[in-house]
Motif scaffolding. Structure first.
Motif, PDB file in Angstrom:
ATOM      1  N   ILE A 165      -3.381   3.957   3.957  1.00  0.00           N
ATOM      2  CA  ILE A 165      -2.971   2.764   4.366  1.00  0.00           C
ATOM      3  C   ILE A 165      -3.966   1.904   4.853  1.00  0.00           C
ATOM      4  CG2 ILE A 165      -1.138   1.356   5.561  1.00  0.00           C
ATOM      5  CD1 ILE A 165       0.745   3.585   4.919  1.00  0.00           C
ATOM      6  N   MET A 166      -4.415   2.611   5.901  1.00  0.00           N
ATOM      7  CA  MET A 166      -5.633   1.931   6.866  1.00  0.00           C
ATOM      8  C   MET A 166      -6.672   1.411   5.971  1.00  0.00           C
ATOM      9  SD  MET A 166      -6.234   4.444  10.155  1.00  0.00           S
ATOM     10  CE  MET A 166      -7.951   4.562   9.814  1.00  0.00           C
ATOM     11  N   ASN A 205       8.199  13.759   7.383  1.00  0.00           N
ATOM     12  CA  ASN A 205       7.778  14.621   8.382  1.00  0.00           C
ATOM     13  C   ASN A 205       6.825  15.737   7.786  1.00  0.00           C
ATOM     14  OD1 ASN A 205       8.095  13.328  10.691  1.00  0.00           O
ATOM     15  ND2 ASN A 205      10.152  14.118  10.995  1.00  0.00           N
ATOM     16  N   GLY A 206       7.532  16.608   6.652  1.00  0.00           N
ATOM     17  CA  GLY A 206       6.775  17.795   6.328  1.00  0.00           C
ATOM     18  C   GLY A 206       5.653  17.328   5.395  1.00  0.00           C
ATOM     19  N   THR A 207       5.717  16.168   4.716  1.00  0.00           N
ATOM     20  CA  THR A 207       4.456  15.871   3.993  1.00  0.00           C
ATOM     21  C   THR A 207       3.736  15.100   4.417  1.00  0.00           C
ATOM     22  OG1 THR A 207       5.784  13.940   3.057  1.00  0.00           O
ATOM     23  CG2 THR A 207       6.130  16.094   1.932  1.00  0.00           C
ATOM     24  N   HIS A 208       4.066  14.015   5.644  1.00  0.00           N
ATOM     25  CA  HIS A 208       3.201  13.115   6.135  1.00  0.00           C
ATOM     26  C   HIS A 208       2.698  12.020   5.328  1.00  0.00           C
ATOM     27  CE1 HIS A 208       2.630  15.887   9.483  1.00  0.00           C
ATOM     28  NE2 HIS A 208       2.125  16.741   8.764  1.00  0.00           N
ATOM     29  N   ILE A 209       3.821  11.722   4.479  1.00  0.00           N
ATOM     30  CA  ILE A 209       3.667  10.393   3.522  1.00  0.00           C
ATOM     31  C   ILE A 209       4.474   9.349   3.954  1.00  0.00           C
ATOM     32  CG2 ILE A 209       4.290   9.683   1.163  1.00  0.00           C
ATOM     33  CD1 ILE A 209       1.562  11.813   1.158  1.00  0.00           C
ATOM     34  N   ALA A 268       0.823  -1.178  -0.089  1.00  0.00           N
ATOM     35  CA  ALA A 268      -0.097  -0.128  -0.044  1.00  0.00           C
ATOM     36  C   ALA A 268       0.820   1.154  -0.165  1.00  0.00           C
ATOM     37  CB  ALA A 268      -0.915   0.218   1.246  1.00  0.00           C
ATOM     38  N   ALA A 269       2.037   1.214   0.653  1.00  0.00           N
ATOM     39  CA  ALA A 269       3.043   2.458   0.866  1.00  0.00           C
ATOM     40  C   ALA A 269       3.773   2.654  -0.374  1.00  0.00           C
ATOM     41  CB  ALA A 269       3.696   2.295   2.165  1.00  0.00           C
ATOM     42  N   ASN A 270       3.779   1.585  -1.387  1.00  0.00           N
ATOM     43  CA  ASN A 270       4.886   1.490  -2.359  1.00  0.00           C
ATOM     44  C   ASN A 270       4.392   2.815  -3.178  1.00  0.00           C
ATOM     45  OD1 ASN A 270       6.679   0.940  -4.157  1.00  0.00           O
ATOM     46  ND2 ASN A 270       5.552  -0.782  -5.190  1.00  0.00           N
ATOM     47  N   GLY A 271       5.399   3.907  -3.308  1.00  0.00           N
ATOM     48  CA  GLY A 271       5.058   4.991  -4.088  1.00  0.00           C
ATOM     49  C   GLY A 271       4.586   6.340  -3.326  1.00  0.00           C
TER      50      GLY A 271
END
Length: 86
Positions: free
Chosen positions: A26-27, A54-58, A16-19
């Motif tokens: 993700i949830m 941290n800045g992007t929350h990604i 799910a986090a790929n990219g």
């Protein structure tokens, strides 16, 4: 929904986090609670499987995480083939 092992949930999170995605995406993709996700992400970040901006929350899957995902998928395919042939 069938019972999923921790390994399967980790693989689903990595996929799910790929990219790069947010925690909420993700949830919803993995279908787990916020507390469960928080625990998994903490462990995965500690083990360098996922990076957090941290800045992007990604959240983004690392190279190490991608390698683990490839190995997991290969093992799942081998096990599926073995069970099918029996």
């Amino acid at each position: 929904m069938n019972y999923r092992s921790r390994t399967e949930i980790v693989a689903m999170i990595l996929d799910a986090a790929n990219g790069g995605v947010t925690r909420t995406k993700i949830m919803y993709k993995v279908i787990i609670t916020y507390n469960q996700l928080k625990n998994y992400l903490s462990i995965m970040i500690e083990n360098n499987l996922i990076d957090y901006g941290n800045g992007t929350h990604i959240f983004k899957t690392t190279e190490k995480g991608l390698n683990l995902l490839i190995i997991h998928n290969e093992m799942a395919e081998l096990l599926h083939t073995t069970v099918k042939n029996e």
